[in-house]
Design an enzyme around this catalytic site. Structure first.
Site, short mmCIF file in Angstrom:
data_model
loop_
_atom_site.label_atom_id
_atom_site.label_comp_id
_atom_site.label_asym_id
_atom_site.label_seq_id
_atom_site.Cartn_x
_atom_site.Cartn_y
_atom_site.Cartn_z
N LYS A 20 48.29 37.69 23.70
CA LYS A 20 48.54 36.37 23.11
C LYS A 20 48.00 36.32 21.68
CE LYS A 20 48.36 33.95 27.61
NZ LYS A 20 47.67 32.88 28.37
N PHE A 68 48.10 19.83 29.91
CA PHE A 68 47.79 20.78 28.83
C PHE A 68 49.05 21.48 28.29
CE2 PHE A 68 47.15 23.02 32.90
CZ PHE A 68 47.98 24.12 32.74
N ARG A 100 46.72 42.39 37.15
CA ARG A 100 46.01 41.10 37.31
C ARG A 100 44.51 41.34 37.52
NH1 ARG A 100 48.62 36.01 36.27
NH2 ARG A 100 47.13 35.05 37.68
N THR A 106 42.52 33.25 35.63
CA THR A 106 43.09 32.41 34.56
C THR A 106 42.01 31.74 33.73
OG1 THR A 106 44.94 32.00 36.07
CG2 THR A 106 44.75 30.54 34.15
N ARG A 117 39.88 38.89 30.43
CA ARG A 117 39.69 37.46 30.18
C ARG A 117 38.22 37.05 30.25
NH1 ARG A 117 44.79 35.15 33.73
NH2 ARG A 117 46.37 35.13 32.07
N HIS A 134 48.58 37.48 28.92
CA HIS A 134 49.39 36.99 30.03
C HIS A 134 49.73 38.18 30.90
CE1 HIS A 134 52.68 35.19 32.32
NE2 HIS A 134 53.33 36.32 32.08
N1 UDP Z 1 46.15 27.22 31.38
C1 UDP Z 1 45.25 26.32 30.83
N2 UDP Z 1 44.60 25.47 31.69
C2 UDP Z 1 44.79 25.48 33.04
C3 UDP Z 1 45.70 26.40 33.56
C4 UDP Z 1 46.37 27.26 32.71
O1 UDP Z 1 45.05 26.29 29.63
O2 UDP Z 1 44.14 24.68 33.75
C5 UDP Z 1 46.88 28.14 30.46
C6 UDP Z 1 46.23 29.52 30.39
O3 UDP Z 1 46.34 30.02 29.06
C7 UDP Z 1 47.08 30.31 31.37
C8 UDP Z 1 48.46 29.70 31.14
O4 UDP Z 1 48.21 28.32 30.92
O5 UDP Z 1 47.03 31.70 31.13
C9 UDP Z 1 49.43 29.86 32.31
O6 UDP Z 1 48.86 29.33 33.46
P1 UDP Z 1 48.98 30.04 34.88
O7 UDP Z 1 48.51 29.06 35.91
O8 UDP Z 1 50.34 30.62 35.04
O9 UDP Z 1 47.87 31.20 34.78
P2 UDP Z 1 48.03 32.79 34.56
O10 UDP Z 1 49.20 33.25 35.38
O11 UDP Z 1 48.24 33.02 33.09
O12 UDP Z 1 46.73 33.38 35.05
MG MG Z 2 51.13 32.51 35.46
#
Ligand code: UDP
Ligand code: MG
Length: 181
Positions: A20, A68, A100, A106, A117, A134
């Site tokens: 990102k 968000f 992952r 996340t 992360r 991501h």
């Molecule tokens: N995100 C955030 N706040 C949250 C959940 C997600 O800012 O409470 C952002 C974060 O950058 C995350 C992206 O949104 O990577 C996509 O969310 P997802 O739930 O798909 O998580 P990921 O698959 O990226 O772990």
């Molecule tokens: Mg996701």
């Protein structure tokens, strides 16, 4: 007890990884690629992308209702860092869970401190998880995401079935000056 994945259950999978805009700005590309190479997966595609609003909204369409969402779109478009991401496709046995795991949870505060992360992510004052990468969550999402970000010819080998289509192509040439002598 953690479920042991037996050899028999392993599956060849694909995963879309994005470094990102915060990962690029912080010069973390090398570190992230090194960590991902520990998975021994194959890189099937890689390119720099300037993320448009359309691409960002399509990629995160499932989060449209989240409070968000608007901030997330600005974040992935590079409004706070640099206006590009590095998009990669990884391919191999059990690719999704292997990636992952290296990437981590996340929420960077809840991610393993040794994960990507956990090491490099942060939560902004606006509450967005700036988590530097991501990674696709499951096979269905991986397919949707890879088809959204990449054209078949941009991948080193055919991952999903393709079809041939004839397209009308317009090419531009320098206009010639046809003045009479
Ligand atoms: N995100 C955030 N706040 C949250 C959940 C997600 O800012 O409470 C952002 C974060 O950058 C995350 C992206 O949104 O990577 C996509 O969310 P997802 O739930 O798909 O998580 P990921 O698959 O990226 O772990
Ligand atoms: Mg996701």
């Amino acid at each position: 007890m953690e479920h042991e994945i037996s050899k028999r259950e392993m599956k060849t999978q694909q995963s879309l990884v994005l470094i990102k805009p915060d990962g690029l700005l912080k010069s973390l590309t090398g570190n992230i690629l090194t960590e991902l190479s520990d998975t021994k997966l194959i890189i099937a595609g890689a390119k720099i992308v300037e993320v448009t609003k359309e691409l960002a909204e399509e990629h995160y369409h499932h989060l449209m209702e989240e409070k968000f969402f608007d901030e997330l779109i600005k974040y992935i478009m590079g409004e706070y860092h640099v206006k590009r991401v590095l998009a990669l496709v990884y391919h191999g046995e059990d690719a999704i869970s292997k990636i992952r795991k290296v990437v981590g949870a996340t929420n960077p505060e809840k991610a393993e401190p040794t994960s990507i992360r956990g090491k490099y992510g942060r939560i902004t004052s606006k509450g967005v998880f700036e988590n530097v990468v991501h990674a696709s969550e499951n096979e269905k999402e991986a397919e949707r995401e890879i088809k959204l970000w990449f054209k078949p010819e941009e991948l080193a080998h055919t991952i999903y079935p393709t079809e041939e289509m004839e397209v009308k192509k317009v090419e531009y040439f320098w206009k010639t000056d046809k003045k009479k002598k």
